[in-house]
Scaffold this motif. Structure first.
Motif, PDB file in Angstrom:
ATOM      1  N   GLY B  23       7.656  -9.326  20.220  1.00  0.00           N
ATOM      2  CA  GLY B  23       6.732  -9.354  19.081  1.00  0.00           C
ATOM      3  C   GLY B  23       7.295 -10.110  17.893  1.00  0.00           C
ATOM      4  N   THR B  24       8.599  -9.909  17.638  1.00  0.00           N
ATOM      5  CA  THR B  24       9.233 -10.604  16.519  1.00  0.00           C
ATOM      6  C   THR B  24       9.091 -12.118  16.670  1.00  0.00           C
ATOM      7  OG1 THR B  24      10.805  -8.819  16.220  1.00  0.00           O
ATOM      8  CG2 THR B  24      11.455 -10.973  15.357  1.00  0.00           C
ATOM      9  N   PHE B  25       9.319 -12.604  17.887  1.00  0.00           N
ATOM     10  CA  PHE B  25       9.228 -14.055  18.087  1.00  0.00           C
ATOM     11  C   PHE B  25       7.772 -14.521  18.055  1.00  0.00           C
ATOM     12  CE2 PHE B  25      13.447 -13.062  19.610  1.00  0.00           C
ATOM     13  CZ  PHE B  25      14.179 -14.046  18.953  1.00  0.00           C
ATOM     14  N   LEU B  26       6.855 -13.667  18.544  1.00  0.00           N
ATOM     15  CA  LEU B  26       5.445 -14.057  18.479  1.00  0.00           C
ATOM     16  C   LEU B  26       5.006 -14.189  17.023  1.00  0.00           C
ATOM     17  CD1 LEU B  26       3.859 -11.881  21.315  1.00  0.00           C
ATOM     18  CD2 LEU B  26       4.346 -14.318  21.334  1.00  0.00           C
ATOM     19  N   VAL B  27       5.426 -13.233  16.198  1.00  0.00           N
ATOM     20  CA  VAL B  27       5.054 -13.294  14.784  1.00  0.00           C
ATOM     21  C   VAL B  27       5.643 -14.550  14.140  1.00  0.00           C
ATOM     22  CG1 VAL B  27       5.486 -12.214  12.538  1.00  0.00           C
ATOM     23  CG2 VAL B  27       4.665 -10.838  14.450  1.00  0.00           C
ATOM     24  N   LEU B  28       6.909 -14.832  14.430  1.00  0.00           N
ATOM     25  CA  LEU B  28       7.537 -16.004  13.832  1.00  0.00           C
ATOM     26  C   LEU B  28       6.897 -17.302  14.320  1.00  0.00           C
ATOM     27  CD1 LEU B  28      11.281 -14.990  13.888  1.00  0.00           C
ATOM     28  CD2 LEU B  28       9.802 -15.257  11.901  1.00  0.00           C
ATOM     29  N   ARG B  29       6.393 -17.282  15.549  1.00  0.00           N
ATOM     30  CA  ARG B  29       5.747 -18.475  16.078  1.00  0.00           C
ATOM     31  C   ARG B  29       4.264 -18.501  15.731  1.00  0.00           C
ATOM     32  NH1 ARG B  29       8.130 -20.532  21.313  1.00  0.00           N
ATOM     33  NH2 ARG B  29      10.352 -20.261  20.989  1.00  0.00           N
ATOM     34  N   LYS B  30       3.850 -17.581  14.873  1.00  0.00           N
ATOM     35  CA  LYS B  30       2.452 -17.469  14.457  1.00  0.00           C
ATOM     36  C   LYS B  30       1.523 -17.372  15.657  1.00  0.00           C
ATOM     37  CE  LYS B  30       3.691 -19.665  10.191  1.00  0.00           C
ATOM     38  NZ  LYS B  30       5.132 -19.657  10.524  1.00  0.00           N
ATOM     39  N   MET B  31       1.941 -16.535  16.615  1.00  0.00           N
ATOM     40  CA  MET B  31       1.164 -16.392  17.834  1.00  0.00           C
ATOM     41  C   MET B  31       0.719 -14.955  18.043  1.00  0.00           C
ATOM     42  SD  MET B  31       3.368 -18.736  20.399  1.00  0.00           S
ATOM     43  CE  MET B  31       2.235 -18.402  21.709  1.00  0.00           C
ATOM     44  N   ALA B  32       0.550 -14.225  16.947  1.00  0.00           N
ATOM     45  CA  ALA B  32       0.199 -12.811  17.067  1.00  0.00           C
ATOM     46  C   ALA B  32      -1.050 -12.620  17.927  1.00  0.00           C
ATOM     47  CB  ALA B  32      -0.006 -12.214  15.677  1.00  0.00           C
ATOM     48  N   MET B  33      -2.018 -13.498  17.749  1.00  0.00           N
ATOM     49  CA  MET B  33      -3.266 -13.323  18.482  1.00  0.00           C
ATOM     50  C   MET B  33      -3.103 -13.490  19.979  1.00  0.00           C
ATOM     51  SD  MET B  33      -5.543 -12.250  16.639  1.00  0.00           S
ATOM     52  CE  MET B  33      -6.965 -12.444  17.714  1.00  0.00           C
ATOM     53  N   ILE B  34      -2.080 -14.251  20.368  1.00  0.00           N
ATOM     54  CA  ILE B  34      -1.852 -14.455  21.796  1.00  0.00           C
ATOM     55  C   ILE B  34      -1.557 -13.120  22.487  1.00  0.00           C
ATOM     56  CG2 ILE B  34       0.080 -15.188  23.232  1.00  0.00           C
ATOM     57  CD1 ILE B  34      -1.985 -17.226  23.380  1.00  0.00           C
ATOM     58  N   SER B  35      -0.840 -12.236  21.793  1.00  0.00           N
ATOM     59  CA  SER B  35      -0.517 -10.959  22.432  1.00  0.00           C
ATOM     60  C   SER B  35      -1.796 -10.144  22.644  1.00  0.00           C
ATOM     61  CB  SER B  35       0.492 -10.180  21.595  1.00  0.00           C
ATOM     62  OG  SER B  35      -0.127  -9.717  20.419  1.00  0.00           O
ATOM     63  N   ASP B  36      -2.732 -10.292  21.738  1.00  0.00           N
ATOM     64  CA  ASP B  36      -4.022  -9.629  21.903  1.00  0.00           C
ATOM     65  C   ASP B  36      -4.708 -10.174  23.153  1.00  0.00           C
ATOM     66  OD1 ASP B  36      -6.035  -7.928  21.275  1.00  0.00           O
ATOM     67  OD2 ASP B  36      -6.983  -9.246  19.797  1.00  0.00           O
ATOM     68  N   ALA B  37      -4.695 -11.497  23.255  1.00  0.00           N
ATOM     69  CA  ALA B  37      -5.329 -12.131  24.412  1.00  0.00           C
ATOM     70  C   ALA B  37      -4.675 -11.660  25.704  1.00  0.00           C
ATOM     71  CB  ALA B  37      -5.227 -13.646  24.288  1.00  0.00           C
ATOM     72  N   ILE B  38      -3.334 -11.687  25.718  1.00  0.00           N
ATOM     73  CA  ILE B  38      -2.637 -11.284  26.941  1.00  0.00           C
ATOM     74  C   ILE B  38      -3.007  -9.855  27.315  1.00  0.00           C
ATOM     75  CG2 ILE B  38      -0.385 -10.762  27.933  1.00  0.00           C
ATOM     76  CD1 ILE B  38       0.789 -13.053  26.327  1.00  0.00           C
ATOM     77  N   SER B  39      -2.965  -8.972  26.323  1.00  0.00           N
ATOM     78  CA  SER B  39      -3.139  -7.558  26.652  1.00  0.00           C
ATOM     79  C   SER B  39      -4.514  -7.275  27.249  1.00  0.00           C
ATOM     80  CB  SER B  39      -2.901  -6.700  25.416  1.00  0.00           C
ATOM     81  OG  SER B  39      -3.962  -6.898  24.516  1.00  0.00           O
ATOM     82  N   HIS B  40      -5.511  -8.030  26.853  1.00  0.00           N
ATOM     83  CA  HIS B  40      -6.837  -7.820  27.438  1.00  0.00           C
ATOM     84  C   HIS B  40      -7.012  -8.581  28.746  1.00  0.00           C
ATOM     85  CE1 HIS B  40      -7.617  -6.352  23.399  1.00  0.00           C
ATOM     86  NE2 HIS B  40      -8.644  -5.711  23.905  1.00  0.00           N
ATOM     87  N   ALA B  41      -6.452  -9.779  28.757  1.00  0.00           N
ATOM     88  CA  ALA B  41      -6.722 -10.653  29.896  1.00  0.00           C
ATOM     89  C   ALA B  41      -6.002 -10.216  31.163  1.00  0.00           C
ATOM     90  CB  ALA B  41      -6.345 -12.087  29.543  1.00  0.00           C
ATOM     91  N   ILE B  42      -4.986  -9.360  31.031  1.00  0.00           N
ATOM     92  CA  ILE B  42      -4.284  -8.944  32.246  1.00  0.00           C
ATOM     93  C   ILE B  42      -5.102  -7.972  33.082  1.00  0.00           C
ATOM     94  CG2 ILE B  42      -1.941  -9.316  31.393  1.00  0.00           C
ATOM     95  CD1 ILE B  42      -1.806  -6.437  30.657  1.00  0.00           C
ATOM     96  N   LEU B  43      -6.227  -7.513  32.541  1.00  0.00           N
ATOM     97  CA  LEU B  43      -7.003  -6.517  33.274  1.00  0.00           C
ATOM     98  C   LEU B  43      -7.390  -6.968  34.687  1.00  0.00           C
ATOM     99  CD1 LEU B  43      -8.132  -3.707  33.174  1.00  0.00           C
ATOM    100  CD2 LEU B  43     -10.220  -4.610  32.155  1.00  0.00           C
ATOM    101  N   PRO B  44      -7.987  -8.162  34.840  1.00  0.00           N
ATOM    102  CA  PRO B  44      -8.313  -8.560  36.216  1.00  0.00           C
ATOM    103  C   PRO B  44      -7.066  -8.623  37.099  1.00  0.00           C
ATOM    104  CG  PRO B  44      -8.670 -10.381  34.684  1.00  0.00           C
ATOM    105  CD  PRO B  44      -8.472  -9.153  33.868  1.00  0.00           C
ATOM    106  N   GLY B  45      -5.951  -9.027  36.531  1.00  0.00           N
ATOM    107  CA  GLY B  45      -4.708  -9.073  37.299  1.00  0.00           C
ATOM    108  C   GLY B  45      -4.317  -7.675  37.770  1.00  0.00           C
ATOM    109  N   LEU B  46      -4.484  -6.705  36.869  1.00  0.00           N
ATOM    110  CA  LEU B  46      -4.176  -5.317  37.229  1.00  0.00           C
ATOM    111  C   LEU B  46      -5.061  -4.851  38.372  1.00  0.00           C
ATOM    112  CD1 LEU B  46      -3.827  -3.329  33.867  1.00  0.00           C
ATOM    113  CD2 LEU B  46      -2.101  -3.605  35.642  1.00  0.00           C
TER     114      LEU B  46
END
Ligand SMILES: Nc1ncnc2c1ncn2[C@@H]1O[C@H](COP(=O)(O)OP(=O)(O)OP(=O)(O)O)[C@@H](O)[C@H]1O
Ligand SMILES: [Mg+2]
Lengths: 270, 386
Positions: B23-46
């Motif tokens: 998370g620290t690196f995501l915030v520094l890379r201004k990619m906070a929203m990507i973690s949101d995307a990942i967390s939802h998008a993994i559902l079909p994979g699950l």
């Protein structure tokens, strides 16, 4: 009152013996050779078919208008951008085999200024290349970084967060970072951008010292007036390469007009 | 505190640490929203992973779902590269699509899949202690604990090994590339780790909490330090604090654990945002106020330096002469007196030597903006701190 003059070595008295004179350099070994290089962003070429030879030991300016592709050329030479055609060699070998020989000062604004890091830390990053993957910097790297900071007169600011430095100070930090890389070839993208006269002189003196030590220095430069004073070689670039060679031979109104498109008149003292 | 309670807090804390690091690196890379995307998008994979493995805790399922996370990142980047839409739009296009595919898959096969959308969003931390890992007939603890423990170990190992590479590529991708640390490799390495962490934490704490645990602690830490290592440490501390305190809030209020932890993260962020010593709202406001006063002080001192006439230096005439409206002249006079910069003799103000020297230095600094000599003055005056 003003200690700046002692902080920066504006008049290097500890002269390093010149390993070769400029004219000899022209005939000597090639530090960088670029062949038929074409670089595109999203399939739109911004550099067309560039051939460029940079002899060892020169202090070269790259000049050209905004958007000419100067930064792009440096990035392509350094393998940061992948060209769509052509090749680059550093002392006869591809860049990825010669990384340790090359140092790079990016154009301002290409880094994250709000990153939680201080000046000393940024300079230390210059040593990462010689460390390679996984190995961490130690006492030796820190010492080198402190020396480089001293050299550019930034030692008092070593613990300052980088966004809290002025533009000229930031530029010096990046110069220090390149110095610790202890490379043979230095690429600097507009190191004089937004710096005051004192800093400009300090930087150019460091560059001249590097050349005296036999290094090759390539600088993207905008101030045409100072080209003859600062540099011994020059490359004119505007999407294509217009000309490259010793300043005294090719720095003339003809090439300037070809590069900048308008009728250029610069008083060139020969 | 029962054993189950302890285990829940332990799992939540480990999840918090495992999330805070990428998370620290995501915030520094201004990619906070990507973690949101990942967390939802993994559902079909699950869901697909579950069809194949029939086991929600199988490592294969975790890898498959994490792969969906990385695919999401690649898709977002592809769409963004077309130049037709910005990154946030690309994220908004990709993850709802993948998430809804996952939701439909669950709905279609709800009978034999024990997965439901509520659990996906909010997790089932309260039940985590009941799903035990039995090896050779011996109960060795909750499965979630083992999963997240393993992921955390890998994350910490990678962080220690590649700290300098992560740092340089986040700070200056150009330098990183020219030094031979491929920013692309590091980027996808980080994305893979973030995806694996998300999947591993998902089962225990759900999609929303995963995002909150990745972003909020790092965002708090970012406001407090200028040192990357300290930022990581602080992010971990905030994450664990929110996990444990959130658990107890949920316990007392009889509310959802994931919900309470998320709330605690919000509370912590609010407090840090208000009270952070340098970047906090109150500090910034205070500093601006001080700077206004100090600018007035300097104006005043300069006025004294430039005028020898008595009438120009009379206390009662300060207002007219330097035209102060906003700042009361008294505040400024007091500040100057307190710092021994002026003497008031029979209502006539005069600069002391110290005041005189200070004025010259300050003016010099303001003009050149780079005199190292005033470094020491920064302690006392806000004006000289950036
Ligand atoms: N990341 C990018 N994506 C798309 N186009 C780009 C990108 N970077 C640069 N360009 C384009 O490529 C061309 C060359 O850019 P470059 O930055 O190399 O110019 P430059 O000569 O360094 O200019 P300046 O003097 O302004 O720094 C410009 O037309 C620019 O718009
Ligand atoms: Mg440029």
């Amino acid at each position: 009152m003003n200690s700046r003059d002692t902080m920066i070595n504006t008049n290097p008295s500890n002269e390093i013996p010149a390993s070769q004179s400029v004219d000899e350099a022209g005939a000597g070994i090639l530090a960088v050779k670029v062949d038929d290089l074409t670089v595109a962003y999203n399939y739109k070429p911004v550099l067309w078919d560039i051939d460029l030879e940079i002899p060892e030991g020169v202090l070269m300016a790259i000049v050209g208008p905004n958007g000419a592709g100067k930064s792009t050329l440096i990035k392509a030479i350094l393998g940061i951008l992948k060209p769509i055609a052509g090749s680059v060699s550093i002392y006869g070998k591809p860049y990825h085999k010669q990384r340790s020989l090359v140092a790079y000062v990016p154009q301002k604004g290409s880094v994250d200024w709000d990153f939680p890091t201080v000046a000393l830390d940024v300079v230390m990053m210059g040593t990462y290349g010689s460390l390679g993957w996984i190995k961490r910097p130690g006492v030796k790297e820190k010492k080198a970084a402190l020396e480089a900071l001293e050299k550019v007169g930034m030692l008092p600011f070593k613990n300052r967060q980088i966004s809290q430095l002025s533009g000229g100070q930031q530029q010096r930090i990046f110069l220090a970072r390149a110095l610790v890389q202890d490379a043979s070839i230095y690429f600097m993208d507009e190191p004089f951008q937004g710096v005051d006269a004192t800093t400009e002189i300090a930087i150019i003196n460091i560059l001249k010292e590097l050349r005296k030590a036999g290094k090759t220095v390539v600088v993207v430069h905008h101030d045409l007036q100072t080209v003859p004073e600062y540099f011994d070689w020059v490359t004119f670039l505007n999407v294509k390469k217009i000309a490259t060679g010793p300043v005294k031979d090719i720095f003339n109104d003809d090439n300037l007009t070809k590069t900048y498109g308008i009728n250029y008149k610069v008083s060139v003292q020969k | 505190m029962s054993n189950a309670q302890f285990e829940i807090q332990l799992i939540a804390s480990l999840v918090a640490i495992a999330c805070a690091i990428p998370g620290t690196f995501l915030v520094l890379r201004k990619m906070a929203m990507i973690s949101d995307a990942i967390s939802h998008a993994i559902l079909p994979g699950l869901v697909i992973g579950f069809f194949i493995t029939q086991d929600l805790n199988s490592p294969l399922l975790i890898l498959l779902a994490a792969l969906t996370g990385v695919v999401t990142v690649i898709l977002v980047e592809r769409i963004q590269k077309t130049g037709l839409v910005k990154e946030d739009t690309a994220i908004g296009l990709v993850f709802p699509a993948l998430f809804s595919i996952g939701v439909i898959m669950i709905a279609k096969n709800a009978n034999d899949v024990h997965l439901d959308v509520d659990a996906v969003l909010l997790g089932e931390l309260a039940f985590a202690p009941f799903d035990r890992l039995i090896v050779a007939g011996i109960n060795i603890g909750p499965k979630s604990l083992w999963i997240i423990g393993t992921i955390l170990t890998i994350t910490v190992g990678l962080l220690i090994a590649f700290f300098k590479e992560l740092k340089v590529s986040t700070f200056d991708a150009g330098l990183s590339a020219s030094l031979g640390f491929s920013p692309v490799v590091i980027h996808y390495g980080l994305m893979t780790m973030a995806s694996i962490t998300t999947v591993g934490a998902f089962d225990a704490v759900g999609a929303i909490l995963v995002v909150a645990l990745m972003i909020a602690p790092a965002a708090c830490a970012y406001l407090l330090t200028t040192d990357l290592k300290k930022m990581l440490g602080l992010a971990i501390v905030f994450g664990v604090f929110a996990a444990v305190s959130g658990y107890w809030v949920a316990h007392w209020l009889d509310a959802s654990i994931a919900g309470s932890i998320t709330t605690m993260l919000g509370v912590v962020f609010l407090i840090v945002y208000l009270f952070a010593p340098n970047k906090g709202l109150i500090a910034v406001m205070y500093r601006e106020k001080q700077q206004r006063i100090e600018v007035s002080l300097l104006t005043f001192l300069l006025h004294l330096k430039n005028h020898n006439e008595k009438e120009e230096r009379h206390v009662n005439h300060l207002n007219e002469h330097i035209n102060w409206q906003k700042v009361k002249s008294k505040t400024v006079l007091d500040l100057a007196l307190k710092n021994n910069m002026i003497l008031i003799d029979d209502k006539i103000v005069a600069l002391t030597d110290k005041g005189d020297e200070f004025t010259s230095k300050a003016i010099d600094y303001i003009i050149t903006n780079e005199d190292a000599q005033i470094e020491d003055m920064k302690e006392d005056f806000f004006l000289f701190r950036g």
